[in-house]
Design a protein around this motif. Structure first.
Motif, PDB file in Angstrom:
ATOM      1  N   THR A  23       6.872   0.329  -3.319  1.00  0.00           N
ATOM      2  CA  THR A  23       5.662   1.146  -3.361  1.00  0.00           C
ATOM      3  C   THR A  23       5.161   1.385  -4.791  1.00  0.00           C
ATOM      4  N   LEU A  42       1.578   0.371  -0.563  1.00  0.00           N
ATOM      5  CA  LEU A  42       2.629  -0.637  -0.421  1.00  0.00           C
ATOM      6  C   LEU A  42       2.439  -1.669  -1.522  1.00  0.00           C
ATOM      7  N   PRO A  47       1.834  -7.036   3.579  1.00  0.00           N
ATOM      8  CA  PRO A  47       2.933  -6.326   4.237  1.00  0.00           C
ATOM      9  C   PRO A  47       3.159  -6.808   5.666  1.00  0.00           C
ATOM     10  N   GLU A  51       6.463  -2.968   7.926  1.00  0.00           N
ATOM     11  CA  GLU A  51       6.105  -2.162   6.756  1.00  0.00           C
ATOM     12  C   GLU A  51       4.875  -1.301   7.042  1.00  0.00           C
TER      13      GLU A  51
END
Length: 93
Positions: A23, A42, A47, A51
């Motif tokens: 992150t 993220l 992702p 996620e």
């Protein structure tokens, strides 16, 4: 040194405050009312479903907690291929 700050519609990002393997966390303010915010993203530009689901669950859980010692969650904004989690900025690190 080139700026690595992100651009998120409706927000002015002023500084990066955390950078991990998963992150990125930034400090800034909401442009409509200049309310200070912390924005969590993220790091993965693509992702996985897992996620995204985990990030969305984090928002849902935090949004439903109305306790004085819990950071208030304002919104979950679409950002590139994922989300930006917008939270209150209480001035901490």
């Amino acid at each position: 040194m080139a700026s690595t700050l992100v651009s998120i519609a409706g927000y002015h990002v002023t500084e990066e405050i955390y950078n991990s393997s998963r992150t990125l966390v930034y400090r800034g303010y909401r442009e409509t009312d200049h309310k200070p915010v912390v924005i969590k993203l993220l790091k993965n530009p693509y992702p996985s479903f897992s996620e995204l689901l985990s990030f969305r669950n984090q928002y849902t859980i935090a949004k439903n907690l109305n306790l004085p010692l819990i950071i208030q969650t304002y919104s979950l904004e679409p950002y590139q291929n994922g989300y930006a989690l917008v939270m209150e900025d209480f001035g901490g690190i």
